[in-house]
Design a protein around this motif. Structure first.
Motif, PDB file in Angstrom:
ATOM      1  N   GLN A  16       0.827  -1.205   0.000  1.00  0.00           N
ATOM      2  CA  GLN A  16       0.000   0.000   0.000  1.00  0.00           C
ATOM      3  C   GLN A  16       0.864   1.260   0.000  1.00  0.00           C
ATOM      4  O   GLN A  16       0.545   2.244  -0.665  1.00  0.00           O
ATOM      5  CB  GLN A  16      -0.936   0.010   1.212  1.00  0.00           C
ATOM      6  CG  GLN A  16      -2.116  -0.924   1.083  1.00  0.00           C
ATOM      7  CD  GLN A  16      -2.968  -0.615  -0.141  1.00  0.00           C
ATOM      8  OE1 GLN A  16      -3.321   0.530  -0.382  1.00  0.00           O
ATOM      9  NE2 GLN A  16      -3.290  -1.635  -0.909  1.00  0.00           N
ATOM     10  N   LEU A  19       2.069   2.093  -3.490  1.00  0.00           N
ATOM     11  CA  LEU A  19       0.980   2.601  -4.330  1.00  0.00           C
ATOM     12  C   LEU A  19       0.572   4.009  -3.911  1.00  0.00           C
ATOM     13  O   LEU A  19       0.430   4.913  -4.745  1.00  0.00           O
ATOM     14  CB  LEU A  19      -0.215   1.649  -4.228  1.00  0.00           C
ATOM     15  CG  LEU A  19      -1.401   1.884  -5.154  1.00  0.00           C
ATOM     16  CD1 LEU A  19      -0.950   1.892  -6.607  1.00  0.00           C
ATOM     17  CD2 LEU A  19      -2.455   0.806  -4.937  1.00  0.00           C
ATOM     18  N   LEU A  20       0.411   4.218  -2.609  1.00  0.00           N
ATOM     19  CA  LEU A  20      -0.016   5.529  -2.108  1.00  0.00           C
ATOM     20  C   LEU A  20       1.064   6.586  -2.329  1.00  0.00           C
ATOM     21  O   LEU A  20       0.753   7.755  -2.572  1.00  0.00           O
ATOM     22  CB  LEU A  20      -0.350   5.429  -0.616  1.00  0.00           C
ATOM     23  CG  LEU A  20      -1.608   4.619  -0.282  1.00  0.00           C
ATOM     24  CD1 LEU A  20      -1.662   4.319   1.213  1.00  0.00           C
ATOM     25  CD2 LEU A  20      -2.867   5.358  -0.716  1.00  0.00           C
ATOM     26  N   LYS A  23       0.490   7.788  -5.791  1.00  0.00           N
ATOM     27  CA  LYS A  23      -0.769   8.536  -5.926  1.00  0.00           C
ATOM     28  C   LYS A  23      -0.708   9.898  -5.233  1.00  0.00           C
ATOM     29  O   LYS A  23      -1.293  10.874  -5.711  1.00  0.00           O
ATOM     30  CB  LYS A  23      -1.932   7.713  -5.365  1.00  0.00           C
ATOM     31  CG  LYS A  23      -2.325   6.508  -6.225  1.00  0.00           C
ATOM     32  CD  LYS A  23      -3.465   5.739  -5.586  1.00  0.00           C
ATOM     33  CE  LYS A  23      -3.902   4.546  -6.435  1.00  0.00           C
ATOM     34  NZ  LYS A  23      -4.614   4.941  -7.666  1.00  0.00           N
ATOM     35  N   HIS A  28       7.853   7.309   0.353  1.00  0.00           N
ATOM     36  CA  HIS A  28       7.596   6.248   1.331  1.00  0.00           C
ATOM     37  C   HIS A  28       8.888   6.064   2.122  1.00  0.00           C
ATOM     38  O   HIS A  28       9.924   5.717   1.555  1.00  0.00           O
ATOM     39  CB  HIS A  28       7.211   4.952   0.603  1.00  0.00           C
ATOM     40  CG  HIS A  28       7.212   3.741   1.481  1.00  0.00           C
ATOM     41  ND1 HIS A  28       7.557   2.485   1.026  1.00  0.00           N
ATOM     42  CD2 HIS A  28       6.915   3.582   2.800  1.00  0.00           C
ATOM     43  CE1 HIS A  28       7.466   1.617   2.023  1.00  0.00           C
ATOM     44  NE2 HIS A  28       7.085   2.254   3.099  1.00  0.00           N
ATOM     45  N   VAL A 168      -5.716  -4.739  -4.062  1.00  0.00           N
ATOM     46  CA  VAL A 168      -4.781  -3.692  -3.637  1.00  0.00           C
ATOM     47  C   VAL A 168      -5.314  -2.301  -3.977  1.00  0.00           C
ATOM     48  O   VAL A 168      -5.302  -1.396  -3.140  1.00  0.00           O
ATOM     49  CB  VAL A 168      -3.400  -3.921  -4.296  1.00  0.00           C
ATOM     50  CG1 VAL A 168      -2.477  -2.734  -4.051  1.00  0.00           C
ATOM     51  CG2 VAL A 168      -2.766  -5.198  -3.759  1.00  0.00           C
ATOM     52  N   GLU A 169      -5.783  -2.120  -5.209  1.00  0.00           N
ATOM     53  CA  GLU A 169      -6.281  -0.801  -5.632  1.00  0.00           C
ATOM     54  C   GLU A 169      -7.504  -0.379  -4.819  1.00  0.00           C
ATOM     55  O   GLU A 169      -7.670   0.786  -4.487  1.00  0.00           O
ATOM     56  CB  GLU A 169      -6.632  -0.812  -7.127  1.00  0.00           C
ATOM     57  CG  GLU A 169      -5.430  -0.707  -8.042  1.00  0.00           C
ATOM     58  CD  GLU A 169      -4.948   0.735  -8.196  1.00  0.00           C
ATOM     59  OE1 GLU A 169      -5.591   1.643  -7.639  1.00  0.00           O
ATOM     60  OE2 GLU A 169      -3.918   0.936  -8.871  1.00  0.00           O
ATOM     61  N   ALA A 172      -6.389   0.881  -1.477  1.00  0.00           N
ATOM     62  CA  ALA A 172      -5.801   2.215  -1.633  1.00  0.00           C
ATOM     63  C   ALA A 172      -6.894   3.271  -1.772  1.00  0.00           C
ATOM     64  O   ALA A 172      -6.782   4.372  -1.207  1.00  0.00           O
ATOM     65  CB  ALA A 172      -4.876   2.246  -2.848  1.00  0.00           C
ATOM     66  N   GLU A 173      -7.951   2.953  -2.508  1.00  0.00           N
ATOM     67  CA  GLU A 173      -9.052   3.911  -2.668  1.00  0.00           C
ATOM     68  C   GLU A 173      -9.763   4.156  -1.333  1.00  0.00           C
ATOM     69  O   GLU A 173     -10.206   5.264  -1.059  1.00  0.00           O
ATOM     70  CB  GLU A 173     -10.045   3.413  -3.726  1.00  0.00           C
ATOM     71  CG  GLU A 173      -9.507   3.465  -5.153  1.00  0.00           C
ATOM     72  CD  GLU A 173      -9.000   4.844  -5.542  1.00  0.00           C
ATOM     73  OE1 GLU A 173      -9.681   5.854  -5.234  1.00  0.00           O
ATOM     74  OE2 GLU A 173      -7.911   4.929  -6.133  1.00  0.00           O
ATOM     75  N   VAL A 175      -8.279   4.119   1.561  1.00  0.00           N
ATOM     76  CA  VAL A 175      -7.388   5.030   2.278  1.00  0.00           C
ATOM     77  C   VAL A 175      -7.570   6.455   1.773  1.00  0.00           C
ATOM     78  O   VAL A 175      -7.749   7.395   2.559  1.00  0.00           O
ATOM     79  CB  VAL A 175      -5.910   4.603   2.109  1.00  0.00           C
ATOM     80  CG1 VAL A 175      -4.972   5.674   2.663  1.00  0.00           C
ATOM     81  CG2 VAL A 175      -5.658   3.266   2.796  1.00  0.00           C
ATOM     82  N   LEU A 176      -7.532   6.634   0.460  1.00  0.00           N
ATOM     83  CA  LEU A 176      -7.626   7.976  -0.115  1.00  0.00           C
ATOM     84  C   LEU A 176      -8.961   8.626   0.218  1.00  0.00           C
ATOM     85  O   LEU A 176      -9.023   9.827   0.496  1.00  0.00           O
ATOM     86  CB  LEU A 176      -7.429   7.909  -1.638  1.00  0.00           C
ATOM     87  CG  LEU A 176      -6.026   7.484  -2.088  1.00  0.00           C
ATOM     88  CD1 LEU A 176      -5.996   7.258  -3.592  1.00  0.00           C
ATOM     89  CD2 LEU A 176      -4.983   8.517  -1.685  1.00  0.00           C
TER      90      LEU A 176
END
Length: 197
Positions: A16, A19-20, A23, A28, A168-169, A172-173, A175-176
């Motif tokens: 994550q 990926l984040l 985005k 990281h 995974v995506e 992430a969505e 989280v966002l």
């Protein structure tokens, strides 16, 4: 965006975070990566950390704290970061609070990746590593609950629990969507209210 990522081994924090990071366009920062970088570069902090790691001991807080302080002072982290693996102790909670206050910065959220234990155990067993036995994995989960999870009490108001099961995506969505909520505020400039035994 300044985020701390928390979760037990096997919760998918690293996946994550990568990926984040893309985005959100912030670095990281993993304590594991910091250790490796300092050791490979033969810095004074790296040589000091290596002495402990070579004999199987935990790297003392003051070394980790210095590595994190220096990394957060770098240009690419001034406008935001994803911090993974720090803080891990109540003393490190205070250190992070001090670092942020010195820079006039605040945390946006502390994200706890929540995964049922039986799913984490299955994930880690599927990696096929010889040291990943079920008993060892369950012990690591207990260590997380005993030592790391209590730190979340220090972040009342910005602690966000994320259901970290699914594609995974999709995670992430989640989280966002959570960190974009307008009511989310930070108290990082204040000393966190740490409950001590």
């Amino acid at each position: 965006m300044r985020l701390v990522l928390v979760g037990p081994p096997g919760a998918g924090k690293g996946t994550q975070a990568a990926l984040l990071s893309r985005k959100l366009a912030v670095p990281h920062i993993s304590t594991g990566d910091l250790f490796r970088q300092h050791i490979n570069d033969r810095t004074p902090l790296g040589r000091e950390a290596e002495r402990y790691l070579d004999v199987g001991e935990l790297v003392p807080d003051h070394i980790t704290n210095d590595m994190v302080r220096r990394r957060l002072a770098e240009d690419d982290a001034r406008e935001g970061f994803l911090l993974d693996g720090f803080p891990r102790t109540l003393q490190q909670v205070d250190v992070l609070s001090d670092i942020l206050a010195e820079n006039g910065a605040e945390l946006n959220a502390v994200l706890e990746f929540s995964v049922p234990e039986h799913i984490v155990v299955a994930r880690l067993l599927s990696r096929g590593r010889p040291d990943d036995t079920e008993d060892v994995i369950k012990h690591r989960q207990q260590v997380y609950r005993d030592e790391t999870a209590p730190l979340l009490d220090s972040y009342t108001g910005i602690h966000v629990k994320v259901h970290a099961v699914g594609p995974v995506e999709e995670i992430a969505e989640r989280v966002l969507g959570t960190i974009a909520m307008p009511h989310r505020t930070s108290r990082a400039r204040e000393k966190p209210q740490v409950r001590r035994p």
